[in-house]
Design a protein around this motif. Structure first.
Motif, mmCIF file in Angstrom:
data_model
loop_
_atom_site.group_PDB
_atom_site.id
_atom_site.type_symbol
_atom_site.label_atom_id
_atom_site.label_comp_id
_atom_site.label_asym_id
_atom_site.label_seq_id
_atom_site.Cartn_x
_atom_site.Cartn_y
_atom_site.Cartn_z
ATOM 1 N N ARG A 205 12.339 7.932 2.662
ATOM 2 C CA ARG A 205 12.432 6.497 2.442
ATOM 3 C C ARG A 205 13.003 5.797 3.676
ATOM 4 N NH1 ARG A 205 15.886 6.523 -2.949
ATOM 5 N NH2 ARG A 205 16.566 8.462 -1.944
ATOM 6 N N ASP A 223 8.524 11.055 -0.782
ATOM 7 C CA ASP A 223 8.884 9.662 -0.979
ATOM 8 C C ASP A 223 8.879 8.967 0.377
ATOM 9 O OD1 ASP A 223 9.893 7.205 -1.669
ATOM 10 O OD2 ASP A 223 11.513 7.999 -2.924
ATOM 11 N N ARG A 225 8.486 5.553 0.691
ATOM 12 C CA ARG A 225 8.635 4.131 0.446
ATOM 13 C C ARG A 225 9.345 3.455 1.620
ATOM 14 N NH1 ARG A 225 11.504 4.062 -5.276
ATOM 15 N NH2 ARG A 225 12.309 6.040 -4.423
ATOM 16 N N ASP A 243 4.502 8.881 -2.583
ATOM 17 C CA ASP A 243 4.747 7.461 -2.841
ATOM 18 C C ASP A 243 4.887 6.728 -1.512
ATOM 19 O OD1 ASP A 243 5.437 4.969 -3.730
ATOM 20 O OD2 ASP A 243 7.063 5.642 -5.044
ATOM 21 N N THR A 245 4.582 3.355 -1.384
ATOM 22 C CA THR A 245 4.816 1.962 -1.751
ATOM 23 C C THR A 245 5.692 1.293 -0.688
ATOM 24 O OG1 THR A 245 4.769 2.587 -4.085
ATOM 25 C CG2 THR A 245 5.670 0.406 -3.534
ATOM 26 N N GLY A 246 5.229 0.182 -0.170
ATOM 27 C CA GLY A 246 6.024 -0.537 0.817
ATOM 28 C C GLY A 246 5.994 0.059 2.207
ATOM 29 N N THR A 264 -1.416 9.296 -5.762
ATOM 30 C CA THR A 264 -0.800 8.807 -4.526
ATOM 31 C C THR A 264 -0.621 7.297 -4.623
ATOM 32 O OG1 THR A 264 -1.938 10.542 -3.268
ATOM 33 C CG2 THR A 264 -0.990 8.715 -2.022
ATOM 34 N N ARG A 265 0.598 6.835 -4.433
ATOM 35 C CA ARG A 265 0.879 5.402 -4.512
ATOM 36 C C ARG A 265 0.769 4.803 -3.110
ATOM 37 N NH1 ARG A 265 6.139 5.116 -8.590
ATOM 38 N NH2 ARG A 265 5.204 6.312 -10.295
ATOM 39 N N PRO A 267 0.426 1.243 -0.337
ATOM 40 C CA PRO A 267 0.745 -0.179 -0.119
ATOM 41 C C PRO A 267 -0.525 -1.009 -0.268
ATOM 42 C CG PRO A 267 0.606 0.980 1.975
ATOM 43 C CD PRO A 267 0.517 2.036 0.906
ATOM 44 N N GLY A 268 -0.371 -2.295 -0.461
ATOM 45 C CA GLY A 268 -1.520 -3.159 -0.700
ATOM 46 C C GLY A 268 -2.396 -3.394 0.512
ATOM 47 N N ARG A 272 -7.657 3.081 -1.504
ATOM 48 C CA ARG A 272 -7.735 4.521 -1.727
ATOM 49 C C ARG A 272 -9.078 5.049 -1.219
ATOM 50 N NH1 ARG A 272 -4.345 6.916 -4.916
ATOM 51 N NH2 ARG A 272 -3.904 4.890 -5.865
#
Length: 280
Positions: A205, A223, A225, A243, A245-246, A264-265, A267-268, A272
């Motif tokens: 992170r 992780d 993030r 992850d 995310t972010g 798998t998470r 970011p926008g 995928r």
């Protein structure tokens, strides 16, 4: 806020390759060597053997099966259509006057680098934590856009490395601000050699992985993030159930080169990859 979000999404869309408006420049201007990414070698300025007369790829739906994985993970960030339709006014390299093709092939990699910088600057402007830098980032984005809009002669003479260095100073400051409130931000893996590293479930992170070599690394369930992934080599990196995310400064080509799963998470700023669903 909504208008700003729409503007950001529109900018992202403009910085993606549109092959229908390009003269197959990446298939001609760029060289590649026979490897795990390319089935054959090709010199710069020489058309790929799979390029058709209409500038489309003859094996587009079979690139991975035919040994051209490198093509599937490449994106010009919209430089191809700009050089084809704007810089050279829609005149393709096959029919132009003497020297036209060479000028087009010389300019394309320059514009591609500038468009990549536009993508990073656009992403930086979407980070609320870097608000104090937004004025400088907008100035840098406007200057980069001015350079990308130059004439073929101006672009060929441009010291793009010097401009990249100036922009990178801002991007480094952006990274520090974006990661400041993330636990684990002390993990500095810039330029680290992590080829094949076993990082399953690792807590990364807020880490900086700028330029890190993560080829075939196992990041299953890791992780990531809020991590800075600018320039990280993610070829064959296993991101299954990781992850992200972010995570920021992650480009679509980087993600396309990795392996992942429905878990798998992301970011926008990226989508995928379609080939992930076929992985076992």
């Amino acid at each position: 806020m909504l208008n700003g979000m729409r503007d950001h999404q529109a900018a992202r869309a403009d910085l993606r390759g549109d092959c229908a408006r390009c003269f197959g420049l990446c298939c001609v201007a760029l060289p590649f060597a026979a490897s795990a990414d390319f089935a054959v070698s090709k010199d710069a300025g020489t058309p790929c053997r799979n390029l058709r007369d209409d500038h489309r790829c003859g094996i587009h739906t079979e690139l991975r099966k035919k040994g051209f994985t490198g093509c599937t993970v490449y994106d010009c960030f919209g430089a191809g259509q700009r050089v084809s339709q704007v810089t050279f006014g829609g005149q393709d390299w096959r029919t132009g006057p003497p020297g036209h093709a060479r000028r087009m092939f010389d300019v394309f990699p320059v514009v591609r680098q500038l468009h990549e910088l536009l993508w990073y600057l656009t992403e930086a402007l979407a980070l609320p934590a870097a608000r104090s830098l937004h004025a400088g980032l907008r100035t840098a984005l406007e200057r980069t856009e001015e350079l990308a809009a130059g004439t073929p002669g101006e672009l060929a003479a441009l010291d793009v490395a010097a401009h990249r260095q100036d922009v990178n100073v801002l991007l480094l400051k952006t990274s520090e601000l974006a990661r400041a409130g993330t636990r684990g931000r002390g993990k500095d893996r810039r330029g680290a050699d992590l080829v094949g590293a076993r990082l399953r479930g690792a807590d990364l992170r807020g880490a900086t992985l700028r330029g890190a070599c993560l080829i075939a690394a196992d990041l299953t369930g890791a992780d990531l993030r809020g991590a800075d992934l600018i320039g990280a080599d993610l070829r064959d990196t296993d991101l299954t159930d990781a992850d992200l995310t972010g995570a920021f400064f992650l480009t679509q080509p980087q993600l396309d080169a990795a392996r992942g799963s429905g878990g798998t998470r992301l970011p926008g700023s990226v989508t995928r990859p379609g080939h992930w669903t076929a992985q076992v």
